[in-house]
Motif scaffolding. Structure first.
Motif, PDB file in Angstrom:
ATOM      1  N   HIS A   1       0.839  -1.193   0.000  1.00 15.67           N
ATOM      2  CA  HIS A   1       0.000   0.000   0.000  1.00 15.67           C
ATOM      3  C   HIS A   1       0.881   1.252   0.000  1.00 15.67           C
ATOM      4  O   HIS A   1       1.790   1.387   0.821  1.00 15.67           O
ATOM      5  N   LEU A   2       0.589   2.149  -0.933  1.00 16.97           N
ATOM      6  CA  LEU A   2       1.310   3.417  -1.046  1.00 16.97           C
ATOM      7  C   LEU A   2       0.287   4.525  -1.271  1.00 16.97           C
ATOM      8  O   LEU A   2      -0.670   4.347  -2.032  1.00 16.97           O
ATOM      9  N   THR A   3       0.504   5.668  -0.636  1.00 17.40           N
ATOM     10  CA  THR A   3      -0.396   6.803  -0.845  1.00 17.40           C
ATOM     11  C   THR A   3      -0.103   7.491  -2.165  1.00 17.40           C
ATOM     12  O   THR A   3      -1.004   7.817  -2.935  1.00 17.40           O
ATOM     13  N   SER A   4       1.188   7.701  -2.450  1.00 16.04           N
ATOM     14  CA  SER A   4       1.591   8.395  -3.666  1.00 16.04           C
ATOM     15  C   SER A   4       2.668   7.561  -4.366  1.00 16.04           C
ATOM     16  O   SER A   4       3.692   7.238  -3.760  1.00 16.04           O
ATOM     17  N   PHE A   5       2.421   7.220  -5.635  1.00 14.61           N
ATOM     18  CA  PHE A   5       3.357   6.354  -6.338  1.00 14.61           C
ATOM     19  C   PHE A   5       3.148   6.468  -7.837  1.00 14.61           C
ATOM     20  O   PHE A   5       2.110   6.932  -8.315  1.00 14.61           O
ATOM     21  N   ARG A   6       4.161   6.035  -8.578  1.00 14.00           N
ATOM     22  CA  ARG A   6       4.084   5.910 -10.035  1.00 14.00           C
ATOM     23  C   ARG A   6       4.185   4.437 -10.377  1.00 14.00           C
ATOM     24  O   ARG A   6       5.122   3.759  -9.958  1.00 14.00           O
ATOM     25  N   PHE A   7       3.220   3.940 -11.129  1.00  8.82           N
ATOM     26  CA  PHE A   7       3.124   2.528 -11.500  1.00  8.82           C
ATOM     27  C   PHE A   7       3.218   2.480 -13.024  1.00  8.82           C
ATOM     28  O   PHE A   7       2.383   3.038 -13.726  1.00  8.82           O
TER      29      PHE A   7
ATOM     30  N   ALA B   1       1.747   4.287 -17.803  1.00  9.84           N
ATOM     31  CA  ALA B   1       2.150   4.764 -16.486  1.00  9.84           C
ATOM     32  C   ALA B   1       0.976   5.469 -15.825  1.00  9.84           C
ATOM     33  O   ALA B   1       0.252   6.228 -16.475  1.00  9.84           O
ATOM     34  N   ILE B   2       0.784   5.192 -14.545  1.00 17.52           N
ATOM     35  CA  ILE B   2      -0.242   5.851 -13.750  1.00 17.52           C
ATOM     36  C   ILE B   2       0.455   6.496 -12.560  1.00 17.52           C
ATOM     37  O   ILE B   2       1.207   5.835 -11.843  1.00 17.52           O
ATOM     38  N   GLU B   3       0.198   7.780 -12.363  1.00 20.16           N
ATOM     39  CA  GLU B   3       0.785   8.501 -11.231  1.00 20.16           C
ATOM     40  C   GLU B   3      -0.331   8.801 -10.248  1.00 20.16           C
ATOM     41  O   GLU B   3      -1.302   9.487 -10.572  1.00 20.16           O
ATOM     42  N   VAL B   4      -0.213   8.269  -9.040  1.00 18.03           N
ATOM     43  CA  VAL B   4      -1.268   8.358  -8.041  1.00 18.03           C
ATOM     44  C   VAL B   4      -0.807   9.241  -6.884  1.00 18.03           C
ATOM     45  O   VAL B   4       0.316   9.089  -6.384  1.00 18.03           O
TER      46      VAL B   4
END
Length: 615
Positions: free
Chosen positions: A76-82, A159-162
Motif C-alpha cells: 500500500h502506497l499513498t503516492s506512487f508511479r506505477f 504509467a499511472i501517477e497516483v
C-alpha cells in the motif's frame, strides 16, 4: 528487483504461500517494485489470484479466456508511479482490456480500483479509471480516447501517477486522462488485470512519490483550476458552479472562505454580500442563519434562482461525495482561531488529502502550517517577491501563485521555483494565447474562469502530440488468436488498423477479404495462420494469429447440408450422422465422391467422419 510480500509457487493454477518477510517502509524516490522477469519464474510476492499467469521469453503473460483475471503484488502506497510495458498478444474483440491495479487487496477481494486500457484505445472509453464495488458492479468514473490503437502485437508504455485520491493516466509518455475520484483503502497494493484475451507485461516498476504531486510531470498538461467554480458559466462560489466545473473536467475548484458573524466558514469572495446575493451588508456582520436565506443565483441568470451561499462544510461534503479537489483561498485577515475553525471543518469532512490552502495573507498561511502541517499551502502574489524561492522556503510553501501580469515581469522564476521543488499556479488566465505562453514556461497550474475551455485546450494539445506517435497499427480482432472453430461457424474476419493506406490479410498464404465470413468448409482439420499487414505513410506493420479447425458433429452436419450432394446421398449421410455411425459415413462419402457428392467436399466429409470415429 525489489521483492515484496510473500513468495509464491504456482503449479497447475494452484497457489502455495511461503512465509513473507516484513518490508521496510518506502520513502519518496524508492523503487518498491522493479521486475523484468528475466529470472523466468513468477517473482516472490506476486500472487496469481485467478487466471493463467506464466513467465515466458522474459515477459509475464496473463490469460483470461472469460471474465477478469488478476495477479497482485506490491504494498500500500499513498503516492506512487506505477508503470509497465504492455502488449496485447490476442483479444476476443477490441473492447477487451487490461489494467494496472492501483488499490487492490492482495487476495483480490472487492472493492478495488484500476486504470484500464482496451486494445481498441481509440474508442471513447479506450482508457478508463474504474472501481469494482463490493456489489461486483463497475463504477467507471473517467474515460478518454487515445489518438491511436494499442492493437495487438505492439508494445505500449503505460504509467499511472497516483497521489491519494488523484491519478494521472499516461500512454507512451503523454497524459490522456485524470481523476480525482479514487476511494483509497488502508492496505490495497498493486495488480495487473486481464479481461478477454492474453496480455504480456515487461519492465514493471512501482516508485514511491512525495505526497504533494503538484509539480507537473513530463508529458502532462497544466492543471485546470476553476476560479470560484466555473464562474463564467454559473454563479460564482456556489455548489452549482462547482458542479459545472467538475463536469467541465477541472482538476481543482478554487473558492474563497470567510467567517459569518457567529464564526461559521462560508464560501464567498467579496467582503459584502451585495454583488452576488439578494442581501446587503458585510459577510462578517451577518449570522449563518441570515446568510442561508439569501439568493446567490438570480444575479447571474434567472434560472439559477434559489442557489444559496454554501458553508465550507457543505462545499467539502459535495466534493467528497461527488468528486473533486479544493484550492481554498482564506480571504482577508483571519485570526488564529478563525483559521483553526477552517481546519476543524476540513478535518471533520475527512478532506485533508484533497484541500490545498492559499492566501494573500502570510499570517493565515503561518497559522495553517502550524495547525495543520499536512495541508499544502500556496502564497498568492500580485507582485513578485524579491526572491520568491527564499519566501517560499521561509513559509514552507508547496506552491507560489502569482498573477499572470506579475509572472510576465520575470518568467524565469518558474524554473527557479521548480528547481527548489515548488509548484507555480498562475491566476486568473482566460485566453488561449496566454495559456500557450504559460504552458511553454512549464507552469504547473492555471486558475481560470473558463475551466471547460482550458480542459479542451489541454486535450487538443495532447492529441496533437499523439500525432507524432508511429501511426500505422494493425491487429486481428476476430477470429481471436488461439480460437478453436468448427465448420458450422462463420467468423467474420475483423482487422482494425490505424494510419494505414492498405491492409492485406492472408490465410495460410492465400489472400482473404476483410469484413467477410471465413469459409471453413474446405480447410483441413488443424491449425491455420492468419497474417495481416498494414502499410501507411510511416511504414509497414504486420501481425499474425493462429486458429484451429476442429471436427465436430455440428460442423460435420453443416458440411453435409451445404455440400450440394444429391438428395438420396443427403438422406444417407445425415442418417449415419444422427446415429453416430461415423465409419459407415466416411466409407459412403468416399464411394460417392464425384458421383452423388461433389469430390472436394466428399473428401472433407470422409476425413472429419474418420476423426470422429477414432474418438
Amino acid at each position: 528487483m525489489v521483492a515484496v510480500g510473500a513468495a509464491l509457487a504456482v503449479t497447475g493454477g494452484l497457489v502455495a504461500a511461503v512465509q513473507p518477510t516484513t518490508p521496510a517502509a518506502a520513502q519518496p524516490g524508492d523503487v518498491v517494485v522493479d521486475e523484468d522477469f528475466s529470472a523466468g519464474t513468477l517473482p516472490a510476492g506476486w500472487r496469481a489470484v485467478d487466471g493463467e499467469w506464466t513467465v515466458r521469453d522474459g515477459r509475464l503473460r496473463g490469460t483470461a479466456t472469460s471474465g477478469t483475471r488478476k495477479i497482485t503484488f506490491g504494498r500500500h502506497l499513498t503516492s506512487f508511479r506505477f508503470e509497465a510495458t504492455v502488449r496485447f498478444e490476442s483479444v476476443a474483440e477490441p473492447t477487451r482490456w487490461t489494467a494496472l491495479g492501483l488499490d487492490v487487496p492482495a487476495d483480490g477481494s472487492t472493492p478495488w480500483w484500476i486504470a484500464t486500457m482496451r486494445s481498441g484505445t481509440t474508442a471513447a472509453n479506450g482508457l478508463e479509471f474504474a472501481q469494482l464495488t463490493t456489489g461486483n458492479a463497475w463504477n467507471v468514473t473517467n474515460t478518454a480516447a487515445a489518438g491511436y490503437a494499442a492493437g495487438t502485437g505492439r508494445d505500449v508504455r503505460v504509467a499511472i501517477e497516483v497521489h491519494g485520491n488523484r491519478a494521472r493516466w499516461f500512454l507512451d509518455g503523454r497524459q490522456l486522462l485524470t481523476t480525482s475520484s479514487l476511494a483509497r483503502s488502508a492496505d490495497g497494493g498493486q495488480a495487473l488485470v486481464v479481461n478477454g484475451g492474453t496480455v504480456s507485461f515487461d519492465d514493471v516498476r512501482v516508485t514511491e512519490l512525495p505526497d504533494s504531486g503538484y509539480l507537473r510531470p513530463e508529458g502532462a498538461p497544466m492543471t485546470v483550476v476553476a476560479h470560484r467554480g466555473a464562474s463564467s458559466a454559473a454563479p460564482e462560489n456556489t455548489l452549482v458552479a462547482q458542479e459545472v466545473a467538475r463536469r467541465a473536467g477541472a482538476d481543482f475548484v478554487e473558492n474563497d472562505v470567510q467567517p459569518s458573524s457567529d464564526g461559521v466558514p462560508f464560501v464567498l469572495h467579496d467582503t459584502t454580500v451585495n454583488r452576488t446575493t439578494s442581501g446587503t451588508g458585510p459577510i462578517r456582520g451577518l449570522t449563518a442563519a441570515q446568510l442561508k436565506t439569501l439568493d446567490a443565483g438570480s444575479w447571474f441568470a434567472p434560472h439559477f434562482a434559489g442557489a444559496t451561499l454554501p458553508t465550507l462544510a457543505e462545499q467539502l461534503a459535495d466534493l467528497r461525495t461527488r468528486g473533486g479537489n479544493l484550492l481554498l483561498e482564506i480571504k482577508g485577515a483571519h485570526t488564529r482561531d478563525q483559521v483553526a475553525r477552517i481546519v476543524e471543518v476540513i478535518r471533520a469532512e475527512r478532506m485533508t488529502g484533497r484541500v490545498f490552502v492559499q492566501s494573500f495573507e502570510v499570517d493565515a498561511l503561518r497559522y495553517t502550517r502550524e495547525l495543520a502541517p499536512e495541508l499544502p499551502t500556496g502564497l498568492l502574489r500580485g507582485t513578485l517577491d524579491a526572491d520568491p524561492v527564499a519566501t517560499a522556503r521561509e513559509l514552507g510553501l508547496t506552491a507560489y501563485n502569482p498573477s499572470g501580469a506579475a509572472l510576465a515581469t520575470r518568467p524565469g522564476i518558474v524554473a527557479d521555483l521548480h528547481a527548489a521543488g515548488i509548484a507555480v499556479m498562475v491566476w486568473t488566465i482566460n485566453s488561449p494565447a496566454q495559456w500557450k505562453q504559460l504552458d511553454e514556461l512549464g507552469v504547473d497550474g492555471v486558475i481560470t474562469d473558463r475551466p471547460a475551455e482550458l480542459a479542451g485546450w489541454n486535450a487538443a494539445g495532447q492529441q496533437a502530440d499523439e500525432g507524432n506517435e508511429p501511426g500505422v497499427t494493425v491487429s486481428i480482432a476476430a477470429p481471436a488468436d488461439g480460437a478453436k472453430l468448427n465448420r458450422a461457424q462463420q467468423p467474420v474476419l475483423t482487422v482494425p488498423a490505424t494510419g494505414a493506406d492498405t491492409v492485406t490479410v492472408t490465410l495460410d498464404g492465400r489472400p482473404v477479404p476483410v469484413g467477410e465470413p471465413l469459409d471453413l468448409r474446405t480447410l483441413a482439420v488443424g491449425p491455420h495462420t492468419l497474417r495481416a499487414e498494414a502499410t501507411g505513410p510511416t511504414g509497414t506493420v504486420s501481425t499474425e494469429s493462429t486458429v484451429t479447425v476442429t471436427a465436430t458433429q455440428a460442423g460435420l452436419g453443416h458440411l453435409i447440408l451445404t455440400s450440394r450432394a444429391e438428395e438420396q446421398a443427403l438422406t444417407v449421410l445425415l442418417n449415419h450422422l444422427v446415429k453416430g455411425r461415423y465409419d459407415e459415413l466416411s466409407r459412403y462419402a468416399d464411394r460417392q465422391a464425384g458421383k452423388l457428392v461433389p469430390a472436394a467436399v466428399a473428401r472433407v466429409i470422409a476425413g472429419d467422419a474418420r476423426i470422429l470415429a477414432d474418438r
